[in-house]
Enzyme design. Structure first.
Site, PDB file in Angstrom:
ATOM      1  N   CYS A 126       3.793 -69.510 -29.492  1.00 44.87           N
ATOM      2  CA  CYS A 126       3.552 -68.159 -30.013  1.00 44.87           C
ATOM      3  C   CYS A 126       4.043 -67.078 -29.065  1.00 44.87           C
ATOM      4  CB  CYS A 126       2.063 -67.975 -30.309  1.00 44.87           C
ATOM      5  SG  CYS A 126       1.006 -68.269 -28.884  1.00 44.87           S
ATOM      6  N   HIS A 183      -5.899 -66.272 -34.932  1.00 50.24           N
ATOM      7  CA  HIS A 183      -4.671 -65.460 -34.907  1.00 50.24           C
ATOM      8  C   HIS A 183      -3.909 -65.763 -36.211  1.00 50.24           C
ATOM      9  CE1 HIS A 183      -1.620 -62.966 -33.419  1.00 50.24           C
ATOM     10  NE2 HIS A 183      -1.154 -63.653 -32.409  1.00 50.24           N
ATOM     11  N   ASP A 204       0.602 -73.349 -26.414  1.00 46.35           N
ATOM     12  CA  ASP A 204       0.214 -71.970 -26.092  1.00 46.35           C
ATOM     13  C   ASP A 204      -0.329 -71.985 -24.664  1.00 46.35           C
ATOM     14  OD1 ASP A 204      -0.558 -69.284 -26.232  1.00 46.35           O
ATOM     15  OD2 ASP A 204      -2.361 -69.668 -27.425  1.00 46.35           O
ATOM     16  N   ARG A 263      -6.930 -55.849 -32.898  1.00 43.64           N
ATOM     17  CA  ARG A 263      -6.858 -56.939 -31.902  1.00 43.64           C
ATOM     18  C   ARG A 263      -8.013 -56.741 -30.936  1.00 43.64           C
ATOM     19  NH1 ARG A 263      -1.924 -59.593 -28.488  1.00 43.64           N
ATOM     20  NH2 ARG A 263      -1.591 -60.426 -30.572  1.00 43.64           N
ATOM     21  N   GLN A 277      -0.139 -64.947 -36.818  1.00 44.66           N
ATOM     22  CA  GLN A 277       0.730 -65.862 -36.085  1.00 44.66           C
ATOM     23  C   GLN A 277       0.956 -67.136 -36.907  1.00 44.66           C
ATOM     24  OE1 GLN A 277       2.069 -65.464 -32.688  1.00 44.66           O
ATOM     25  NE2 GLN A 277       3.271 -67.125 -33.553  1.00 44.66           N
ATOM     26  N   ARG A 280       7.490 -63.110 -37.235  1.00 48.75           N
ATOM     27  CA  ARG A 280       6.287 -62.275 -37.264  1.00 48.75           C
ATOM     28  C   ARG A 280       6.554 -61.003 -38.066  1.00 48.75           C
ATOM     29  NH1 ARG A 280       2.498 -62.695 -33.277  1.00 48.75           N
ATOM     30  NH2 ARG A 280       1.352 -61.380 -34.745  1.00 48.75           N
TER      31      ARG A 280
HETATM   32  N1   CP Z   1       2.251 -64.031 -30.157  1.00 49.55           N
HETATM   33  C1   CP Z   1       1.660 -62.826 -29.999  1.00 49.55           C
HETATM   34  O1   CP Z   1       0.711 -62.455 -30.695  1.00 49.55           O
HETATM   35  O2   CP Z   1       2.239 -62.075 -29.032  1.00 49.55           O
HETATM   36  P1   CP Z   1       1.696 -60.684 -28.489  1.00 49.55           P
HETATM   37  O3   CP Z   1       0.435 -60.968 -27.713  1.00 49.55           O
HETATM   38  O4   CP Z   1       2.807 -60.154 -27.625  1.00 49.55           O
HETATM   39  O5   CP Z   1       1.399 -59.777 -29.655  1.00 49.55           O
HETATM   40  N1  NVA Z   2      -4.062 -67.703 -27.018  1.00 48.93           N
HETATM   41  C1  NVA Z   2      -3.336 -66.533 -26.568  1.00 48.93           C
HETATM   42  C2  NVA Z   2      -2.400 -66.075 -27.629  1.00 48.93           C
HETATM   43  C3  NVA Z   2      -1.568 -64.876 -27.267  1.00 48.93           C
HETATM   44  C4  NVA Z   2      -0.677 -64.446 -28.388  1.00 48.93           C
HETATM   45  C5  NVA Z   2      -4.318 -65.436 -26.192  1.00 48.93           C
HETATM   46  O1  NVA Z   2      -5.291 -65.243 -26.926  1.00 48.93           O
HETATM   47  O2  NVA Z   2      -4.115 -64.796 -25.166  1.00 48.93           O
END
Ligand code: CP
Ligand code: NVA
Length: 318
Positions: free
Chosen positions: A275, A141, A235, A114, A144, A303
């Protein structure tokens, strides 16, 4: 224990040893095969023991769902994770990625990364000799999106021909939803404020991958987008790394809250997805978040099942 058809097994086997960097990395057949395996895992109809495999987590951004679901998925597969948070490894002191990726490939069986730039994730994949999974970048993502379309399929039985309306920022989540939805034959409508639409090259990519005549539409009108939709998705307005833009974005996104009025314009059986994490009163109202239409917590649970299926396939356990 449930069996799996020859075609599904062949599609799962074809994923062995590969990476998952973008929603465009898999075919619709491979995604449907993952859905089949995830369904069996979720129902307890199938057990897979990978035998002491190790997933390394390199997370340079916060995470609850992705981190914990990968950890629990590996535990259920008889393996474990190691937390390679850059703050506690030599990565944080400047050890080059190309050395780190090669060393970790000698210890681990897969890496979930990540980070901010998609290019950094791609560099991990180039230098590592083990599968690399996108656990969220600024661009995509994809894990997701797998859970999201599986959740929609649970509600409606099939996906092709349905319409998903995404209301909000044209961000990483929107990008993966467009690509994955298009592959699966879902019409995807993105309604974003002017200046916050998804990147044109991602829209073109999604359109080029469409099956069953699916289309991708971009507008600045949430009301138009949700009419005829079976799923409404939103989101946060400011993603991780954009915190300083929170207040300017709050102004730009006025009128883009998924509330009961907007929900009433969608199909009567429409479901609501997010999400998470959510900002109640911004991109989604507290009422919609807790409404009967919400599948948000099923979506979060999924997930786990999708990532367990993904890991089993990439690590050759099916
Ligand atoms: N939806 C999602 O990826 O959540 P987190 O940022 O908590 O992993
Ligand atoms: N768009 C958001 C998604 C978090 C799961 C971010 O990147 O922070």
């Amino acid at each position: 224990m449930a069996s799996i058809s020859h075609g599904v097994a062949a599609n799962l086997s074809s994923l062995k040893g590969g990476d998952f960097l973008s929603s465009s990395d898999f075919t619709s057949e491979q995604i449907y095969a993952l859905f089949e395996l995830a369904k069996q895992l979720k129902q307890g109809d199938r057990r897979i023991d990978l035998g002491n495999r190790v997933l390394g987590l390199i997370f340079t951004k916060a995470s609850t769902r992705t981190r914990v679901s990968f950890q629990v998925a590996m535990a259920r597969l008889g393996g474990q994770i190691v937390d390679l948070n850059p703050n506690v490894t030599q990565l944080g002191r400047g050890e080059p990625l190309q050395d780190t990726a090669r060393v970790l490939s000698r210890f681990c069986d897969a890496l979930a990364v990540r980070t901010f730039e998609q290019k950094e994730l791609e560099d991990y994949a180039d230098w590592a000799s083990i599968p690399v999974i996108n656990a969220l970048t600024d661009l995509e993502h994809p894990c997701q999106a797998l859970a999201d379309y599986f959740t929609i399929k649970e509600s409606f039985g099939n996906l092709s021909g349905l319409t998903l309306a995404y209301v909000g920022d044209g961000n990483n989540v929107a990008n993966s939803l467009m690509i994955c939805g298009s592959l699966l034959g879902v019409n995807v409508r993105i309604a974003a404020p002017s200046g916050f639409e998804p990147l044109p090259e991602i829209v073109s990519k999604a359109r080029s991958l469409a099956t069953y005549g699916a289309n991708v539409e971009i507008s600045n009108n949430p009301q138009d987008a949700v009419i005829g939709a079976s799923a409404i998705y939103t989101d946060v307005w400011a993603s991780m790394g954009q915190e300083e833009e929170q207040s300017s974005r709050s102004k730009a996104f006025g009128g883009f809250c998924v509330d009961e009025v907007l929900l009433s314009l969608a199909n009567p059986d429409a479901i609501v997805l997010h999400c998470l994490p959510a900002h109640r009163g911004e991109e989604i109202s507290p009422e919609v978040m807790e409404s009967e239409s919400s599948r948000i917590f099923d979506q979060a649970e999924n997930r786990l099942h999708l990532q367990q299926a993904l890991l089993a396939a990439l690590l050759g356990g099916v």
